[in-house]
Motif scaffolding. Structure first.
Motif, PDB file in Angstrom:
ATOM      1  N   GLU A  72       0.831  -1.201   0.000  1.00 50.47           N
ATOM      2  CA  GLU A  72       0.000   0.000   0.000  1.00 50.47           C
ATOM      3  C   GLU A  72       0.868   1.256   0.000  1.00 50.47           C
ATOM      4  N   ALA A  73       1.957   1.238   0.770  1.00 51.63           N
ATOM      5  CA  ALA A  73       2.871   2.388   0.798  1.00 51.63           C
ATOM      6  C   ALA A  73       3.473   2.628  -0.578  1.00 51.63           C
ATOM      7  N   HIS A  74       3.864   1.570  -1.269  1.00 53.03           N
ATOM      8  CA  HIS A  74       4.442   1.708  -2.601  1.00 53.03           C
ATOM      9  C   HIS A  74       3.406   2.214  -3.602  1.00 53.03           C
ATOM     10  N   ARG A  75       2.195   1.663  -3.533  1.00 57.99           N
ATOM     11  CA  ARG A  75       1.146   2.109  -4.448  1.00 57.99           C
ATOM     12  C   ARG A  75       0.854   3.591  -4.238  1.00 57.99           C
ATOM     13  N   ARG A  76       0.709   3.963  -2.981  1.00 56.58           N
ATOM     14  CA  ARG A  76       0.401   5.357  -2.662  1.00 56.58           C
ATOM     15  C   ARG A  76       1.571   6.269  -3.037  1.00 56.58           C
ATOM     16  N   GLY A  77       2.794   5.821  -2.733  1.00 60.20           N
ATOM     17  CA  GLY A  77       3.967   6.628  -3.047  1.00 60.20           C
ATOM     18  C   GLY A  77       4.128   6.860  -4.537  1.00 60.20           C
ATOM     19  N   ASP A  78       3.923   5.813  -5.339  1.00 60.48           N
ATOM     20  CA  ASP A  78       4.026   5.961  -6.793  1.00 60.48           C
ATOM     21  C   ASP A  78       2.966   6.919  -7.328  1.00 60.48           C
ATOM     22  N   GLU A  79       1.753   6.818  -6.783  1.00 65.58           N
ATOM     23  CA  GLU A  79       0.665   7.685  -7.229  1.00 65.58           C
ATOM     24  C   GLU A  79       0.970   9.152  -6.909  1.00 65.58           C
ATOM     25  N   LEU A  80       1.444   9.415  -5.692  1.00 62.86           N
ATOM     26  CA  LEU A  80       1.724  10.797  -5.297  1.00 62.86           C
ATOM     27  C   LEU A  80       2.969  11.341  -6.004  1.00 62.86           C
ATOM     28  N   ALA A  81       3.986  10.493  -6.169  1.00 59.34           N
ATOM     29  CA  ALA A  81       5.211  10.942  -6.832  1.00 59.34           C
ATOM     30  C   ALA A  81       4.947  11.339  -8.281  1.00 59.34           C
ATOM     31  N   ALA A  82       3.969  10.682  -8.914  1.00 57.35           N
ATOM     32  CA  ALA A  82       3.650  10.993 -10.302  1.00 57.35           C
ATOM     33  C   ALA A  82       3.089  12.405 -10.457  1.00 57.35           C
ATOM     34  N   ARG A  83       2.643  13.018  -9.363  1.00 58.88           N
ATOM     35  CA  ARG A  83       2.113  14.378  -9.417  1.00 58.88           C
ATOM     36  C   ARG A  83       3.214  15.429  -9.363  1.00 58.88           C
ATOM     37  N   VAL A  84       4.446  14.987  -9.107  1.00 53.96           N
ATOM     38  CA  VAL A  84       5.561  15.904  -8.890  1.00 53.96           C
ATOM     39  C   VAL A  84       6.540  15.806 -10.051  1.00 53.96           C
ATOM     40  N   ALA A  85       7.133  16.912 -10.431  1.00 50.25           N
ATOM     41  CA  ALA A  85       8.144  16.894 -11.489  1.00 50.25           C
ATOM     42  C   ALA A  85       9.327  16.027 -11.060  1.00 50.25           C
ATOM     43  N   PRO A  86       9.971  15.332 -12.004  1.00 44.74           N
ATOM     44  CA  PRO A  86      11.129  14.501 -11.655  1.00 44.74           C
ATOM     45  C   PRO A  86      12.187  15.311 -10.918  1.00 44.74           C
ATOM     46  N   GLY A  87      12.815  14.684  -9.919  1.00 48.39           N
ATOM     47  CA  GLY A  87      13.840  15.348  -9.133  1.00 48.39           C
ATOM     48  C   GLY A  87      13.782  14.933  -7.679  1.00 48.39           C
ATOM     49  N   PRO A  88      14.504  15.603  -6.800  1.00 46.81           N
ATOM     50  CA  PRO A  88      14.565  15.230  -5.383  1.00 46.81           C
ATOM     51  C   PRO A  88      13.204  15.194  -4.696  1.00 46.81           C
ATOM     52  N   ALA A  89      12.265  16.027  -5.136  1.00 48.07           N
ATOM     53  CA  ALA A  89      10.949  16.047  -4.493  1.00 48.07           C
ATOM     54  C   ALA A  89      10.257  14.695  -4.594  1.00 48.07           C
ATOM     55  N   MET A  91      11.717  11.811  -4.534  1.00 46.36           N
ATOM     56  CA  MET A  91      12.334  10.968  -3.511  1.00 46.36           C
ATOM     57  C   MET A  91      11.729  11.271  -2.141  1.00 46.36           C
ATOM     58  N   ALA A  92      11.514  12.555  -1.855  1.00 45.43           N
ATOM     59  CA  ALA A  92      10.940  12.965  -0.575  1.00 45.43           C
ATOM     60  C   ALA A  92       9.507  12.472  -0.440  1.00 45.43           C
ATOM     61  N   VAL A  93       8.727  12.587  -1.504  1.00 43.07           N
ATOM     62  CA  VAL A  93       7.330  12.147  -1.466  1.00 43.07           C
ATOM     63  C   VAL A  93       7.239  10.658  -1.172  1.00 43.07           C
ATOM     64  N   VAL A  94       8.109   9.869  -1.784  1.00 43.35           N
ATOM     65  CA  VAL A  94       8.098   8.421  -1.568  1.00 43.35           C
ATOM     66  C   VAL A  94       8.417   8.095  -0.112  1.00 43.35           C
ATOM     67  N   MET A  95       9.405   8.768   0.462  1.00 50.14           N
ATOM     68  CA  MET A  95       9.750   8.494   1.855  1.00 50.14           C
ATOM     69  C   MET A  95       8.632   8.926   2.798  1.00 50.14           C
ATOM     70  N   PHE A  96       8.012  10.065   2.528  1.00 52.80           N
ATOM     71  CA  PHE A  96       6.883  10.504   3.352  1.00 52.80           C
ATOM     72  C   PHE A  96       5.725   9.511   3.246  1.00 52.80           C
ATOM     73  N   SER A  97       5.524   8.948   2.056  1.00 52.60           N
ATOM     74  CA  SER A  97       4.446   7.978   1.877  1.00 52.60           C
ATOM     75  C   SER A  97       4.697   6.723   2.699  1.00 52.60           C
ATOM     76  N   ASN A  98       5.930   6.239   2.700  1.00 53.06           N
ATOM     77  CA  ASN A  98       6.260   5.078   3.525  1.00 53.06           C
ATOM     78  C   ASN A  98       5.938   5.355   4.985  1.00 53.06           C
ATOM     79  N   ALA A  99       6.322   6.533   5.454  1.00 52.65           N
ATOM     80  CA  ALA A  99       6.081   6.889   6.851  1.00 52.65           C
ATOM     81  C   ALA A  99       4.592   6.956   7.148  1.00 52.65           C
ATOM     82  N   SER A 100       3.812   7.573   6.252  1.00 47.25           N
ATOM     83  CA  SER A 100       2.388   7.774   6.516  1.00 47.25           C
ATOM     84  C   SER A 100       1.623   6.471   6.569  1.00 47.25           C
ATOM     85  N   VAL A 101       2.030   5.480   5.783  1.00 48.19           N
ATOM     86  CA  VAL A 101       1.320   4.202   5.758  1.00 48.19           C
ATOM     87  C   VAL A 101       1.831   3.259   6.832  1.00 48.19           C
TER      88      VAL A 101
END
Length: 211
Positions: A72-89, A91-101
């Motif tokens: 679920e964390a990976h699914r959510r992280g991929d979905e949210l990361a796709a809303r952000v332009a490629p770059g460090p952000a 990476m940050a979104v994916v880590m925040f998603s892991n934490a939130s789930v």
């Protein structure tokens, strides 16, 4: 898939879902050590034979609960990361998603992990995340030497493992502060400039506050 096979697969999914729901509830409410396989059978409304057909012991049940949360964390992280332009952000979104789930305050999983020192989750996440983080690094940190991708992804997931263990021991810490610390630590480690790190953290906080 034949109709009979489809019915068997549906029964398997329903049965394992009921077992895992019972295990998660009992582990969090009674305690992992105090819950027996027979307790889970009674709560799930199944038979001991059916339980052991799918899961050999409580450790396998806990690993399955962790795997479901990680998926679920990976699914959510991929979905949210796709809303952000490629770059460090990203990476940050994916880590925040892991934490939130995985470490959400009040979650059953966090209550269980407090009893098990977080090691089951931390080890599993580190193993499962390494290849995924390597892919995200290759796509979003072009300044990183490709020869260092394997090493960098292992260091990144190792830092994440440490953050999970720390949070399960001190879950009174703010979840987003914990995620931010891990993000800043990792992005500095791969040479991202401080202003880009600030922007990445701001993006991750904004996205997760809005969801």
């Amino acid at each position: 898939m034949t109709q009979a096979k489809g019915k068997r697969e549906l029964r398997r999914k329903v049965s394992t879902a009921r077992i895992l729901e019972a295990a998660e509830r009992l582990f969090s409410e009674r305690g992992f050590a105090q819950t027996t396989m027979q307790d889970i059978v009674a709560d799930a409304g199944t038979s001991i034979g059916n339980l052991y057909f799918y899961f050999e012991n409580k450790d396998q049940l806990l690993q399955a609960l962790v795997e479901n949360a990680l998926a679920e964390a990976h699914r959510r992280g991929d979905e949210l990361a796709a809303r952000v332009a490629p770059g460090p952000a990203r990476m940050a979104v994916v880590m925040f998603s892991n934490a939130s789930v995985l470490l959400a305050p009040g979650s059953r999983l966090l209550a269980i992990l407090k009893q098990t020192s977080g090691n089951v989750l931390a080890d599993h996440v580190a193993t499962r995340n390494s290849d995924r983080i390597r892919r995200y690094m290759a796509d979003n940190l072009p300044q990183l030497d490709p020869a260092l991708l394997d090493y960098a992804s292992r260091v990144w997931t190792g830092a994440g493992r440490g953050a999970i263990e720390a949070h399960t021991r001190q879950s009174e810490l703010d979840l987003w502060d914990t995620a931010e610390f891990a993000v800043r630590w990792n992005l500095r480690g791969v040479g991202v400039p401080e202003n880009q790190i600030d922007e990445a953290v701001a993006v991750a906080r904004r996205i997760h506050n809005a969801t």
